[in-house]
Design a protein around this motif. Structure first.
Motif, short mmCIF file in Angstrom:
data_model
loop_
_atom_site.label_atom_id
_atom_site.label_comp_id
_atom_site.label_asym_id
_atom_site.label_seq_id
_atom_site.Cartn_x
_atom_site.Cartn_y
_atom_site.Cartn_z
N THR A 135 8.80 -2.52 -9.47
CA THR A 135 9.54 -3.64 -8.89
C THR A 135 10.13 -3.32 -7.53
N GLU A 136 9.70 -2.18 -6.92
CA GLU A 136 10.24 -1.85 -5.61
C GLU A 136 9.39 -2.50 -4.52
N ALA A 137 8.26 -1.96 -4.18
CA ALA A 137 7.36 -2.56 -3.19
C ALA A 137 5.98 -1.99 -3.48
N PRO A 138 5.29 -2.51 -4.49
CA PRO A 138 4.03 -1.90 -4.91
C PRO A 138 2.95 -1.99 -3.85
N GLY A 139 2.04 -1.02 -3.86
CA GLY A 139 0.92 -1.04 -2.94
C GLY A 139 -0.15 -2.01 -3.40
N GLY A 140 -1.05 -2.34 -2.50
CA GLY A 140 -2.19 -3.18 -2.83
C GLY A 140 -1.93 -4.66 -2.80
N VAL A 141 -0.77 -5.08 -2.25
CA VAL A 141 -0.40 -6.49 -2.33
C VAL A 141 -1.29 -7.39 -1.48
N ILE A 142 -1.94 -6.83 -0.48
CA ILE A 142 -2.90 -7.58 0.34
C ILE A 142 -4.30 -7.01 0.16
N VAL A 199 8.94 -5.01 8.53
CA VAL A 199 8.38 -4.17 7.48
C VAL A 199 9.00 -2.80 7.70
N VAL A 200 9.83 -2.38 6.75
CA VAL A 200 10.70 -1.22 6.96
C VAL A 200 10.09 0.03 6.35
N THR A 201 9.97 1.06 7.18
CA THR A 201 9.47 2.36 6.74
C THR A 201 10.60 3.38 6.87
N PHE A 202 10.32 4.62 6.47
CA PHE A 202 11.34 5.67 6.61
C PHE A 202 10.64 7.01 6.75
N ASN A 208 0.23 2.20 4.21
CA ASN A 208 -0.67 1.20 3.65
C ASN A 208 -0.19 -0.22 3.91
N GLU A 209 -1.05 -1.03 4.46
CA GLU A 209 -0.85 -2.47 4.62
C GLU A 209 0.23 -2.84 5.62
N VAL A 210 0.91 -1.88 6.21
CA VAL A 210 2.02 -2.19 7.10
C VAL A 210 1.55 -3.01 8.30
N VAL A 211 0.53 -2.52 8.99
CA VAL A 211 0.03 -3.24 10.17
C VAL A 211 -0.47 -4.62 9.79
N ASN A 252 10.35 -3.51 2.19
CA ASN A 252 10.32 -2.04 2.23
C ASN A 252 8.93 -1.48 1.97
N LYS A 253 8.48 -0.59 2.85
CA LYS A 253 7.30 0.24 2.60
C LYS A 253 7.75 1.69 2.77
N LEU A 254 8.45 2.18 1.74
CA LEU A 254 9.04 3.51 1.80
C LEU A 254 9.31 3.98 0.38
N ASP A 255 9.73 5.23 0.24
CA ASP A 255 10.13 5.77 -1.05
C ASP A 255 11.63 5.56 -1.17
#
Length: 455
Positions: A135-142, A199-202, A208-211, A252-255
């Motif tokens: 439920t955080e920000a799973p990969g593969g959403v696009i 789209v927030v990274t850290f 993945n998928e950020v761009v 969020n696209k981060l840990d």
């Protein structure tokens, strides 16, 4: 109720395959590999590991899985409120004590968790079991929706004579589905469309998928860019970037574990808690609801009793027995009172030990594949660690024959199937397969397209 994949149909194709068909399959895998790369799909900079071999589901199974995945949405909402209201429930999630004051401030929209992926598998009785909530920000959403489109355009000898559909999934029909959910969540929360999104990274992790997300939001009329969480600051009643520009909505696209003890992101986290920015998902989803201890909350009679009778029945059927590893007296999977630590030691072959908030299989110990001496040592290490652990019933997945994308070789792999939900509605599937019983795309794992049998 029992549900099934249609693996026998595809497996029989492997068993009866002629040399000519095998060659055609190798060529199909090579073309798929090239088409995915040409479309810009990747996994953390590496090739997107999609096999030409699909997971074939019956239509009834698809319908049930979609409904089941949606049923977790109100369960998550209620679990979030329990976390806020009950100090005993919060004790199941000790990793977040230092940030509890941020988590307990819930946004006023429903469902709370706008994007999640349930990772699961069919057990030996063909029942679907949920192993992680994501439920955080799973990969593969696009990318999974785009991969389904690309796969469907490659002639495939494995399903040449099987009427099927790969584009039944909403996120395959509309690759912008997740982006529209981000926009709609903000509009529901504040009543207006967002003007700017981030789209927030850290620390440069998880690309993945950020761009693709940034480009898509800009195309949909929301000014968007990628920002590091440390760049964001409170500016009055707003969250602003380093140039003072307001950010309305973040994804969020981060840990999220990295944010707990990072002072440089304190403004960012406080802004989410204060509600001056819309976060997909809120902090209760980023941390406790995505922690493996949520499955303890949903499988322990002491806490499960607080849910509705319908929700209890669902959890008993599809959430494996899970407990936070600690000195405790509880109920075993067969309903007997037990000393938890003694039970865990003596039932190694039926259990799994996991760090409660680790990702991608980190630190996971499978009892059936672990010597007793090592198992007991792991229990001792876990009990002495500041890192919380859970113990869970071991659910054995199934093995399937698949073409490995890396070399085109047919091999036998463990498999599972995951379901995505956006805004409380089913969005699509992801199927994983791996040489290891722990199915992790980041560690020797691959993806299988999910298709439905027609007719």
């Amino acid at each position: 109720m029992i549900f099934a994949t249609d693996e026998s149909v595809v497996e029989s194709q492997f068993a009866q395959m002629s040399s000519a068909t095998a060659q055609a399959l190798t060529q199909a895998q090579a073309r798929l590999f090239e088409d995915l790369a040409s479309a810009g799909l990747h996994f953390e900079g590496k090739s997107y590991p999609v096999s030409i071999r699909p997971l074939l589901l019956e239509a009834a199974t698809v319908q049930w899985l979609a409904r089941a995945a949606e049923q977790l949405s109100p369960i998550f909402d209620f679990a979030a409120r329990l976390y806020v209201e009950d100090a005993e429930v919060r004790k199941l999630f000790p990793a977040y004590r230092s940030v509890e004051h941020l988590i307990v401030r819930l946004p006023k929209h429903s469902p709370l968790i706008r994007v999640y992926r349930l990772d699961g598998l069919f057990d030996e009785t063909d029942s679907f079991r949920i192993l992680e909530t994501n439920t955080e920000a799973p990969g593969g959403v696009i990318q999974n929706g785009l991969a389904a489109r690309i796969w469907s355009n490659v002639p495939n000898p494995l399903v040449r004579n099987v009427p099927h559909d790969a584009l039944f999934q909403p996120f395959a029909v509309n690759p912008d589905l997740i982006l529209q959910e981000i926009i709609d969540t903000h509009r529901e929360r504040v009543g207006t469309l967002p003007e700017r999104a981030a789209v927030v990274t850290f620390r440069g992790l998880f690309k993945n998928e950020v761009v693709r997300m940034v480009e898509g939001l800009n195309r949909l009329g929301v000014s968007a860019e990628t920002l590091d969480a440390s760049e964001l600051r409170r500016g009055g009643k707003s969250l602003v970037d380093r140039h003072g520009r307001r950010v309305d909505v973040v994804y969020n696209k981060l840990d999220v574990r990295d944010l707990i003890d990072a002072p440089e992101v304190s403004d960012y986290l406080q802004a989410i808690a204060d509600g001056v920015v819309t976060s997909i998902n809120p902090l209760v989803g980023q941390w406790p609801l995505s922690d493996k201890a949520i499955l303890a909350l949903l499988s322990d009679p002491r806490t499960l009793a607080r849910f509705s009778s319908e929700q209890q029945a669902f959890c008993r059927a599809h959430i494996p027995w899970t407990r936070v590893l600690r000195e405790d007296t509880t109920v075993s999977p067969d309903g007997h009172r037990i000393d938890l630590l003694q039970y865990v030691s003596s039932h190694r072959s039926a259990l799994v030990l996991k760090p409660s908030n680790a990702t991608r299989g980190e630190g996971l110990t499978l009892g059936p594949f672990t010597p007793q001496s090592q198992w007991d040592a792991t229990i001792a290490t876990a009990m002495a660690s500041e890192q919380p652990y859970v113990v869970q019933q071991y659910i054995q997945g199934r093995k399937v024959s698949a073409v490995h994308p890396a070399d085109g070789v047919v091999t036998s792999l463990w498999s599972g199937v995951d379901a995505y939900v956006y805004g409380g509605k089913f969005a699509g599937f992801q199927a994983r397969a791996s040489f290891d019983p722990v199915m992790n795309v980041g560690k020797r794992g691959i993806l299988l397209p999910v298709i439905v049998r027609k007719g």
